[in-house]
Design an enzyme around this catalytic site. Structure first.
Site, mmCIF file in Angstrom:
data_model
loop_
_atom_site.group_PDB
_atom_site.id
_atom_site.type_symbol
_atom_site.label_atom_id
_atom_site.label_comp_id
_atom_site.label_asym_id
_atom_site.label_seq_id
_atom_site.Cartn_x
_atom_site.Cartn_y
_atom_site.Cartn_z
ATOM 1 N N ASP A 96 -3.446 -2.964 -0.322
ATOM 2 C CA ASP A 96 -2.445 -2.212 -1.061
ATOM 3 C C ASP A 96 -1.299 -1.904 -0.101
ATOM 4 O O ASP A 96 -1.406 -2.094 1.103
ATOM 5 C CB ASP A 96 -3.037 -0.953 -1.705
ATOM 6 N N LYS A 97 -0.199 -1.408 -0.651
ATOM 7 C CA LYS A 97 1.040 -1.429 0.125
ATOM 8 C C LYS A 97 1.189 -0.281 1.117
ATOM 9 O O LYS A 97 1.868 -0.415 2.124
ATOM 10 C CB LYS A 97 2.232 -1.417 -0.831
#
Length: 328
Positions: free
Chosen positions: A314-315
């Protein structure tokens, strides 16, 4: 000390600890010149109290058609008991329970994430009553439409909408976005968000049980409960290895006409490195990763890493720090 508590808090850990004590007491009695019967008593106790449940678990897995590397250990325990070799049986009980206790400790350590989430949830909230006075109530008692005062740096107790005040909230714990979100009248707020420097008055749009934070904790708890049983690589080779070891043991028994030859083969063939070294490696890997702030929720994933060709992240907060800063 905490790692020792994690080890012994499971049934397998208690059996392993009991096995160490029983073997030590038995050897001490032997050195002191006690009778053979007295020497065997602590070994018999630990094999009956600890070995029987372990063997039953292995038999139950076998019935469920999930044989593993532990099967040979169970056969060795039963054979040792039948041949009155209680010390051998106790040592195998120690190896078997010790490996399972280490796996349990590794899983328990991974489960701390869920415990931390649950502890982070607020239990009390400041709710307005008639006359614009506030009183502390249990978060579970908040109803839709209640007005709640969220003080600076408090965790928002329920999902709601700002009806008074202007400030900001840190929602990164919920959304992964690294930014502090400005909040004013009409803004939506999420349970679990951390309020900024200014107090806000919000109107509850959901109860605590239906709010975002409770849903996140619920999803993680469900995943924790339904997590598939860890299948070690050692278990996958256990099927053909067990058959080969049994064939060699039976052959030795037939050739020598001595049943102790069968026991010798079972003890030697019991995959000690697979029962002990694999859990030790798993615990070591989880501990090493934790030092780098990497949380491994499923220990079984460690064995699948060599076959991994693609990894997704995820970012925010995984590969980045989650806090933007001016560099130039």
């Amino acid at each position: 000390m905490s790692r020792f508590r994690e080890f012994v808090q499971s049934r397998q850990g208690m059996i392993a600890l009991g096995s160490v004590v029983a073997i030590a007491v038995s050897l001490g009695l032997d050195v002191a010149g006690a009778s053979p019967t007295a020497v065997q008593i602590p070994l018999v106790v630990i094999v009956v109290v600890g070995g029987v449940p372990l063997v039953w678990d292995i038999v139950r897995d076998l019935i469920a058609r999930t044989p593993g590397a532990d099967l040979l250990a169970a056969i060795a325990i039963v054979t040792a008991v039948l041949l009155d070799e209680w010390l051998v049986a106790a040592i195998i009980v120690l190896m078997l329970s010790g490996g399972e206790a280490l796996e349990h400790a590794a899983t328990a350590r991974a489960s701390r994430v869920l415990e931390a989430l649950a502890k982070r949830a607020p239990t009390m909230a400041h709710v307005f009553t008639e006359g614009d006075q506030t009183t502390e109530v249990n978060v579970a008692d908040i109803q839709v439409g209640d007005r709640i005062l969220v003080l600076p740096h408090e965790v928002c107790p329920v999902d709601g909408q700002v009806v008074s005040g202007h400030g900001s909230m840190d929602e990164s714990y919920l959304t992964g976005e690294p930014y502090v979100i400005s909040k004013s009248v009409g803004s939506r707020v999420l349970s679990g968000a951390i309020n900024g420097e200014n107090a806000l008055v919000i109107e509850a749009t959901h109860t605590a049980a239906d709010s975002r934070y409770a849903q996140i904790v619920g999803v993680l708890a469900e995943a924790e409960e339904n997590r598939p049983k860890m299948r070690r690589m050692a278990d996958r080779i256990g099927a053909w290895y067990t058959v080969l070891a049994l064939a060699m043991g039976i052959l030795g028994w037939l050739v020598s006409s001595d049943p102790e030859r069968f026991l010798s083969v079972m003890v030697i063939a019991t995959p000690c490195p697979l029962l002990i070294a694999v859990p030790v490696a798993i615990v070591g890997a989880i501990s090493l990763a934790a030092r780098s702030a990497i949380i491994i929720k499923d220990p079984g994933v460690l064995e699948r890493i060599p076959a991994t060709t693609t990894m997704m992240f995820d970012k925010t907060g995984t590969l980045t720090y989650g806090r933007p800063r001016l560099t130039e």
